[in-house]
Design a protein around this motif. Structure first.
Motif, PDB file in Angstrom:
ATOM      1  N   SER A  48       0.832  -1.201   0.000  1.00 59.81           N
ATOM      2  CA  SER A  48       0.000   0.000   0.000  1.00 59.81           C
ATOM      3  C   SER A  48       0.870   1.257   0.000  1.00 59.81           C
ATOM      4  O   SER A  48       0.592   2.225  -0.725  1.00 59.81           O
ATOM      5  CB  SER A  48      -0.928   0.010   1.219  1.00 59.81           C
ATOM      6  OG  SER A  48      -1.879  -1.032   1.140  1.00 59.81           O
ATOM      7  N   GLU A  49       1.921   1.237   0.789  1.00 60.06           N
ATOM      8  CA  GLU A  49       2.827   2.386   0.851  1.00 60.06           C
ATOM      9  C   GLU A  49       3.497   2.621  -0.498  1.00 60.06           C
ATOM     10  O   GLU A  49       3.614   3.770  -0.964  1.00 60.06           O
ATOM     11  CB  GLU A  49       3.878   2.155   1.929  1.00 60.06           C
ATOM     12  CG  GLU A  49       4.858   3.305   2.099  1.00 60.06           C
ATOM     13  CD  GLU A  49       5.889   3.043   3.180  1.00 60.06           C
ATOM     14  OE1 GLU A  49       6.824   3.854   3.308  1.00 60.06           O
ATOM     15  OE2 GLU A  49       5.764   2.027   3.888  1.00 60.06           O
ATOM     16  N   ALA A  50       3.920   1.533  -1.159  1.00 62.99           N
ATOM     17  CA  ALA A  50       4.548   1.662  -2.472  1.00 62.99           C
ATOM     18  C   ALA A  50       3.541   2.175  -3.504  1.00 62.99           C
ATOM     19  O   ALA A  50       3.889   2.987  -4.378  1.00 62.99           O
ATOM     20  CB  ALA A  50       5.129   0.317  -2.914  1.00 62.99           C
ATOM     21  N   TRP A  51       2.279   1.703  -3.432  1.00 60.58           N
ATOM     22  CA  TRP A  51       1.229   2.171  -4.347  1.00 60.58           C
ATOM     23  C   TRP A  51       1.032   3.669  -4.190  1.00 60.58           C
ATOM     24  O   TRP A  51       0.947   4.414  -5.177  1.00 60.58           O
ATOM     25  CB  TRP A  51      -0.077   1.425  -4.058  1.00 60.58           C
ATOM     26  CG  TRP A  51      -1.146   1.555  -5.090  1.00 60.58           C
ATOM     27  CD1 TRP A  51      -1.484   0.639  -6.041  1.00 60.58           C
ATOM     28  CD2 TRP A  51      -2.056   2.665  -5.272  1.00 60.58           C
ATOM     29  NE1 TRP A  51      -2.536   1.094  -6.796  1.00 60.58           N
ATOM     30  CE2 TRP A  51      -2.893   2.336  -6.359  1.00 60.58           C
ATOM     31  CE3 TRP A  51      -2.224   3.890  -4.639  1.00 60.58           C
ATOM     32  CZ2 TRP A  51      -3.902   3.197  -6.820  1.00 60.58           C
ATOM     33  CZ3 TRP A  51      -3.216   4.761  -5.102  1.00 60.58           C
ATOM     34  CH2 TRP A  51      -4.043   4.404  -6.168  1.00 60.58           C
ATOM     35  N   ILE A  52       0.971   4.133  -2.958  1.00 61.93           N
ATOM     36  CA  ILE A  52       0.767   5.566  -2.690  1.00 61.93           C
ATOM     37  C   ILE A  52       1.954   6.374  -3.206  1.00 61.93           C
ATOM     38  O   ILE A  52       1.781   7.427  -3.850  1.00 61.93           O
ATOM     39  CB  ILE A  52       0.529   5.794  -1.190  1.00 61.93           C
ATOM     40  CG1 ILE A  52      -0.867   5.283  -0.810  1.00 61.93           C
ATOM     41  CG2 ILE A  52       0.680   7.264  -0.826  1.00 61.93           C
ATOM     42  CD1 ILE A  52      -1.145   5.279   0.685  1.00 61.93           C
ATOM     43  N   LEU A  53       3.158   5.906  -2.971  1.00 60.89           N
ATOM     44  CA  LEU A  53       4.353   6.609  -3.441  1.00 60.89           C
ATOM     45  C   LEU A  53       4.354   6.695  -4.963  1.00 60.89           C
ATOM     46  O   LEU A  53       4.634   7.765  -5.539  1.00 60.89           O
ATOM     47  CB  LEU A  53       5.598   5.889  -2.934  1.00 60.89           C
ATOM     48  CG  LEU A  53       6.946   6.545  -3.244  1.00 60.89           C
ATOM     49  CD1 LEU A  53       7.047   7.898  -2.564  1.00 60.89           C
ATOM     50  CD2 LEU A  53       8.090   5.639  -2.798  1.00 60.89           C
ATOM     51  N   ARG A  54       4.045   5.592  -5.627  1.00 58.49           N
ATOM     52  CA  ARG A  54       4.022   5.578  -7.091  1.00 58.49           C
ATOM     53  C   ARG A  54       2.941   6.510  -7.633  1.00 58.49           C
ATOM     54  O   ARG A  54       3.156   7.262  -8.593  1.00 58.49           O
ATOM     55  CB  ARG A  54       3.777   4.153  -7.590  1.00 58.49           C
ATOM     56  CG  ARG A  54       3.847   4.020  -9.103  1.00 58.49           C
ATOM     57  CD  ARG A  54       3.351   2.666  -9.554  1.00 58.49           C
ATOM     58  NE  ARG A  54       1.911   2.563  -9.400  1.00 58.49           N
ATOM     59  CZ  ARG A  54       1.272   1.544  -8.838  1.00 58.49           C
ATOM     60  NH1 ARG A  54       1.954   0.535  -8.320  1.00 58.49           N
ATOM     61  NH2 ARG A  54      -0.042   1.538  -8.770  1.00 58.49           N
ATOM     62  N   THR A  55       1.756   6.496  -7.018  1.00 62.48           N
ATOM     63  CA  THR A  55       0.664   7.314  -7.524  1.00 62.48           C
ATOM     64  C   THR A  55       0.935   8.791  -7.302  1.00 62.48           C
ATOM     65  O   THR A  55       0.615   9.631  -8.158  1.00 62.48           O
ATOM     66  CB  THR A  55      -0.662   6.888  -6.861  1.00 62.48           C
ATOM     67  OG1 THR A  55      -0.882   5.497  -7.151  1.00 62.48           O
ATOM     68  CG2 THR A  55      -1.826   7.703  -7.388  1.00 62.48           C
TER      69      THR A  55
END
Length: 291
Positions: A48-55
């Motif tokens: 989830s943290e990686a998804w947020i960073l990417r988005t």
């Protein structure tokens, strides 16, 4: 359905977009997973943290390609997209179950960001409604496969000419990108180098690179020829754990299928690679969001 507003995504929307995306894909996985397979789970906190960073990265580089849909209850749909070297890419796209008709409006808004682009790329699940929408938008649909299972470590050859990558390899990576898929990842490379471990093979017989997740799984791989690509994939398998999965393989990348089968992994079908104005990249293992 109550009144819906389609508007540009804002930075404060990203956590809600992550939850919507996670819940939408979980619902799809629950509908499509065979009963003899483990039950699908929500994303881990790390994912989830990686998804947020990417988005947030995509929203910063391409605000015109990121859109959300709201009703009186909050966010009910979202789409993020970006343009690199006149190639439009759909990073992610999700709507609440039962509201798939809303998806056309969101996808059309994101596609406007890519008007004038020569090429288009997206990675799709097997959801029939999403697949129909992509085909109606003019994308050719190329079935994807994935390899999974326990690696037979006795089958791994001696791998040489592969080293750790650094930020200093970014120009080489961009050059390989342009040769293989017609567009450099450009500003995405620093993000990927933050999220994943890069490895590089730069020899007179061919060059390539790959990004590996902390568990050793391949997140993206590009090379100038199949020999360099296979060398990188074998190096990733050698460094990974006993159980491994390689996602996003197309029929144009049988070299990767051959490596996986030699390592005694199983081959399964998984969604589609959607393309406009281009053939399936090869030798190339695309990333599901950064393509």
């Amino acid at each position: 359905m109550s009144e819906v507003t389609i508007r540009p995504m804002l930075p404060d929307d990203v956590p809600a977009a992550e939850r919507l995306s996670a819940e939408s894909f979980l619902e799809l996985d629950q509908r499509t997973t065979r009963r003899d397979r483990p039950a699908p789970q929500l994303r881990s906190p790390a994912r989830s943290e990686a998804w947020i960073l990417r988005t947030r990265h995509v929203l910063e580089t391409d605000p015109g390609g990121c859109w959300v849909a709201d009703d009186e209850g909050g966010m009910i749909g979202m789409a993020t997209s970006f343009v690199r070297d006149r190639t439009w890419c759909l990073a992610t796209y999700a709507v609440r179950p039962g509201l798939q008709g809303l998806g056309r409006v969101l996808l059309d808004a994101a596609l406007q960001h890519g008007r004038g682009c020569l090429r288009g790329m997206l990675s799709s699940s097997g959801d029939p409604k999403a697949v129909r929408r992509y085909r109606l938008a003019g994308f050719s649909l190329h079935p994807q496969m994935h390899l999974t299972g326990t690696v037979d470590r006795s089958a791994i050859p001696v791998v040489d000419k592969v080293r750790e990558g650094t930020a200093g390899d970014t120009d080489l990576m961009n050059s390989i990108d342009r040769q293989v898929r017609g567009a450099a990842h450009g500003v995405d490379h620093p993000l990927m180098q933050h999220l994943w471990r890069p490895i590089v093979s730069d020899a007179t017989t061919g060059s390539g690179y790959a990004y590996l997740a902390p568990d050793g799984s391949v997140q993206l791989l590009a090379a100038t020829n199949r020999t360099a690509a296979a060398r990188l994939l074998w190096a990733a398998m050698a460094d990974g754990g006993p159980e491994q999965t390689v996602h996003h393989l197309t029929a144009a990348n049988e070299w990767a299928i051959d490596v996986g089968l030699a390592a005694r992994l199983e081959l399964h079908q998984e969604g589609y690679l959607g393309l406009r104005g281009m053939a399936p990249p090869s030798p190339y293992v695309h990333n599901g969001a950064l393509l």
